[in-house]
Design an enzyme around this catalytic site. Sequence first.
Site, PDB file in Angstrom:
ATOM      1  N   GLY A  16       1.571  -5.231   3.831  1.00 41.18           N
ATOM      2  CA  GLY A  16       2.496  -4.179   3.425  1.00 41.18           C
ATOM      3  C   GLY A  16       2.211  -2.893   4.163  1.00 41.18           C
ATOM      4  O   GLY A  16       1.047  -2.568   4.445  1.00 41.18           O
ATOM      5  N   SER A  17       3.271  -2.142   4.497  1.00 42.44           N
ATOM      6  CA  SER A  17       3.089  -0.964   5.355  1.00 42.44           C
ATOM      7  C   SER A  17       4.019   0.183   4.990  1.00 42.44           C
ATOM      8  O   SER A  17       4.405   0.964   5.851  1.00 42.44           O
ATOM      9  CB  SER A  17       3.325  -1.358   6.818  1.00 42.44           C
ATOM     10  N   ASN A  19       4.630   3.703   2.482  1.00 38.85           N
ATOM     11  CA  ASN A  19       3.763   4.888   2.443  1.00 38.85           C
ATOM     12  C   ASN A  19       2.448   4.599   1.725  1.00 38.85           C
ATOM     13  O   ASN A  19       1.378   5.011   2.168  1.00 38.85           O
ATOM     14  CB  ASN A  19       4.482   6.091   1.832  1.00 38.85           C
ATOM     15  N   GLY A  21       1.148   1.462   1.250  1.00 39.29           N
ATOM     16  CA  GLY A  21       0.457   0.454   2.044  1.00 39.29           C
ATOM     17  C   GLY A  21      -0.253   1.060   3.237  1.00 39.29           C
ATOM     18  O   GLY A  21      -1.402   0.711   3.543  1.00 39.29           O
ATOM     19  N   ALA A 175       0.742   8.658  -3.151  1.00 37.13           N
ATOM     20  CA  ALA A 175       0.352   8.275  -1.793  1.00 37.13           C
ATOM     21  C   ALA A 175       0.255   9.468  -0.846  1.00 37.13           C
ATOM     22  O   ALA A 175      -0.707   9.575  -0.072  1.00 37.13           O
ATOM     23  CB  ALA A 175       1.332   7.237  -1.249  1.00 37.13           C
ATOM     24  N   LYS A 278       2.922   2.916 -18.821  1.00 36.43           N
ATOM     25  CA  LYS A 278       2.966   4.381 -18.744  1.00 36.43           C
ATOM     26  C   LYS A 278       4.344   4.880 -18.338  1.00 36.43           C
ATOM     27  O   LYS A 278       4.721   6.016 -18.649  1.00 36.43           O
ATOM     28  CB  LYS A 278       1.889   4.891 -17.786  1.00 36.43           C
ATOM     29  N   ARG A 344       8.798  10.377 -11.302  1.00 34.65           N
ATOM     30  CA  ARG A 344      10.262  10.356 -11.274  1.00 34.65           C
ATOM     31  C   ARG A 344      10.872   9.824 -12.561  1.00 34.65           C
ATOM     32  O   ARG A 344      12.003  10.199 -12.893  1.00 34.65           O
ATOM     33  CB  ARG A 344      10.762   9.586 -10.056  1.00 34.65           C
ATOM     34  N   ASN A 345      10.161   8.975 -13.317  1.00 38.29           N
ATOM     35  CA  ASN A 345      10.676   8.571 -14.624  1.00 38.29           C
ATOM     36  C   ASN A 345      10.793   9.792 -15.534  1.00 38.29           C
ATOM     37  O   ASN A 345      11.801   9.987 -16.212  1.00 38.29           O
ATOM     38  CB  ASN A 345       9.752   7.527 -15.262  1.00 38.29           C
TER      39      ASN A 345
END
Length: 420
Positions: A16-17, A19, A21, A175, A278, A344-345
Site C-alpha cells: 500500500g502506498s 498517504n 502507507g 498521517a 471510536k 472528519r466524522n
Amino acid sequence: MASLGADKKHKVTVVGSGNWGSTICKIVAENTKANPDLFEEAVHMWVFEEDVVIDKSSPYYDPAVGDAPQKLTGVINKYHENTKYLPGIKLPDNIIANPSLQDAVKDSTILVFNLPHQFIGNVCKQLRGHIMPFARGISCIKGVNVSDDGISLFSEWIGDGLGIYCGALSGANIASEIAAEKWSETTIAYDPPPMDNSRAPTPRSNSPANGNGIAPLTPVEMQHKDARGRTSKTKLTPVPAEYPPLDHQIFKQLFHRPYFHVRMVSDVAGVSLGGALKNIVALAAGFVDGRGWGDNAKAAIMRVGLLEMVNFGKEFFGQTVHTGTFTEESAGVADLITSCSGGRNFRCAKMAVAEGLSVEEIEKRELNGQLLQGTSTAKEVNSFLKARGLEKDYPLFTAVHGILEGRHSVDDIPSLVSDS
C-alpha cells in the site's frame, strides 16, 4: 542490538502506498537502515500503478517531459517522494516502489498492510502461494467488519487469507503530522504465535517458545489462538531459527522512531475495535458540539462512548480483550480524543447539526465521493446488536444510529444515555 545468533535478516514489504502507507514505509525504511543486523536495508512498497503529471510549480518538473504522464512508481524511485499522496515529504532512498504485488513481497518475512479495507480480499487472492510460508504481518488498516453474523478483524482476514499470523497497528495517527515528524504515539498489537522463537512470554499464554532454555511446549500449548482465544483454523509455519525472533522487541525496533513512539500489547481485538468504534462516538461528539452544548457535553459523550467500547470488546471477544487497551493506549482513548476533536466524522456531524442538514448531505458535499467510516460502522453495529436484542445495553451507539436514521434528535441524547 544482537540478533541472538541469527544468520538471516528479515526483509520487509509495505503493501500500500497512499498517504498513510507511504508514511509507514518512511518509518520502516528509516529503521531497517538503522538496524542492519536485523533487517535487509531495502524496503519494497507495493504501489497500485497510475499515471501522474508533474506540475510546473514542482521542483521535479522536467521541461523535456512537460505535461506528459509519468508512472507513479518511476516518480517515487527517481525523486524519493510520493508526489500524489504524500507531497512535500522526502522518502528514504532505500524504499523501492514496485508496481508488481507478487514481486514486491518475494522473499519478504514481514508484510505490512496499509490499503483500503475493500481491497484486502483481492490482494490476498493475488498473494496466496506467493509469500514466504512463515511470513508474519502487521495490519495498519483501521476498523473491523461487522455483520449480523459476527465481527471479523481485518488482521484475521489477512491472516486467514494468507495462512500467516497478522497483528495490528492503530492509534491517534494523522498521517500528515507523522510524515512531518511531529511527535505522536501508536499501539501495535502482536501476540507471538507459541511455535515462534520469542525472547518474551506471550502475554496471554505466558508460554514462550522454546529455544531459550525452557521446556518444550506441549501440543496443546503449541496451538495458535485467534483473537477470541479459540484454537485458530489457520495452521502456521514456524519462523525458522536462523532469523531473528519476531516478537514485541523486534517490531518495536521496526516501527519506533524518536517522533513515532510505539507501545506493544498482545490485544489484537481491542486495538482493532478501538479503531472502529471510536468513529461512532466521534459522530455523537460532533452532534452535541454542533448543538452548541460545549465541552462538558462532549466530555460526557467521550466517557459514555469509551465505556461502551470497552463493554463491546469484553462482551464479544471475552478474555482476550483488556480494558487497558481502551483506557491506556493510543489505539483507545488517545484515538478517541483525536477523533472527537477534529476527525472528519466529528466535523461532518457538527456541520450537519449546525446547518440543519443530514450527515449524508454533508458527506456528499464535503468529502468528494469518499464515505464516512462512522456512519457505516454505526449501521453495522446497530444491526449486529439488534439481531441479539442488545440495543439497550449500548445506548450511545443506538442513539447515534437513531439520529442518523431520523428516529431521534440530538436533544434526545441526554435521556437516552441517562443510565450509562
